[in-house]
Design a protein around this motif. Sequence first.
Motif, short mmCIF file in Angstrom:
data_model
loop_
_atom_site.label_atom_id
_atom_site.label_comp_id
_atom_site.label_asym_id
_atom_site.label_seq_id
_atom_site.Cartn_x
_atom_site.Cartn_y
_atom_site.Cartn_z
N CYS A 44 0.84 -1.20 0.00
CA CYS A 44 0.00 0.00 0.00
C CYS A 44 0.87 1.25 0.00
N HIS A 46 0.15 3.99 1.32
CA HIS A 46 -0.02 4.76 2.54
C HIS A 46 1.09 4.42 3.54
N GLN A 47 1.02 3.24 4.13
CA GLN A 47 2.04 2.86 5.11
C GLN A 47 2.60 1.47 4.86
N CYS A 80 -7.29 -1.95 1.19
CA CYS A 80 -6.11 -2.20 2.03
C CYS A 80 -6.53 -2.77 3.39
N TRP A 82 -5.10 -2.47 6.29
CA TRP A 82 -4.75 -1.71 7.49
C TRP A 82 -5.69 -0.52 7.74
N HIS A 83 -5.88 0.35 6.79
CA HIS A 83 -6.69 1.55 7.03
C HIS A 83 -7.77 1.75 5.98
N ARG A 85 -7.91 2.12 2.67
CA ARG A 85 -7.85 2.86 1.41
C ARG A 85 -8.19 1.90 0.27
S1 FES Z 1 -1.35 1.11 4.85
FE1 FES Z 1 -2.92 0.94 3.38
S2 FES Z 1 -4.42 2.33 4.03
FE2 FES Z 1 -2.81 2.55 5.46
#
Ligand code: FES
Length: 119
Positions: A44, A46-47, A80, A82-83, A85
């Motif tokens: 991802c 994002h993180q 995703c 984890w969060h 997205r």
């Molecule tokens: S790591 Fe994918 S939305 Fe945060």
Amino acid sequence: MKEQVVCKTSDIQPGDMMKSTFGKQTVLVCRTPDGEFYAFMNQCIHQGAPLDKGMVCGATTENSEPGEYEYCHKGEIIRCPWHGREFDIKNEGRMLANPNKKIPSFKVRVEHESVIVYK
Ligand code: FES
């Protein structure tokens, strides 16, 4: 040109995805309900979550009336783990909430029963 067989077509049902490798990279191979194959970096933006641990889902239309939701793009969205997205498989892996951002993608072609990723 670098290319590699990442899986067989029968390894992924339409509307599903799986992790594979392309050289030293981990890639996410997706098959949309129309039978097309796509490949993305399995990380991802994002993180860095492993996207193969997420899910394939759909989205709601932007043109719905307030209070009305129409589910669409079923089997074409990666969510995703984890969060949450979401990324549009058929639109270059672009993030639904911010289409300026996208998951890096790879070119894919199918020969006989082999799914081939290449640069
Ligand atoms: S790591 Fe994918 S939305 Fe945060």
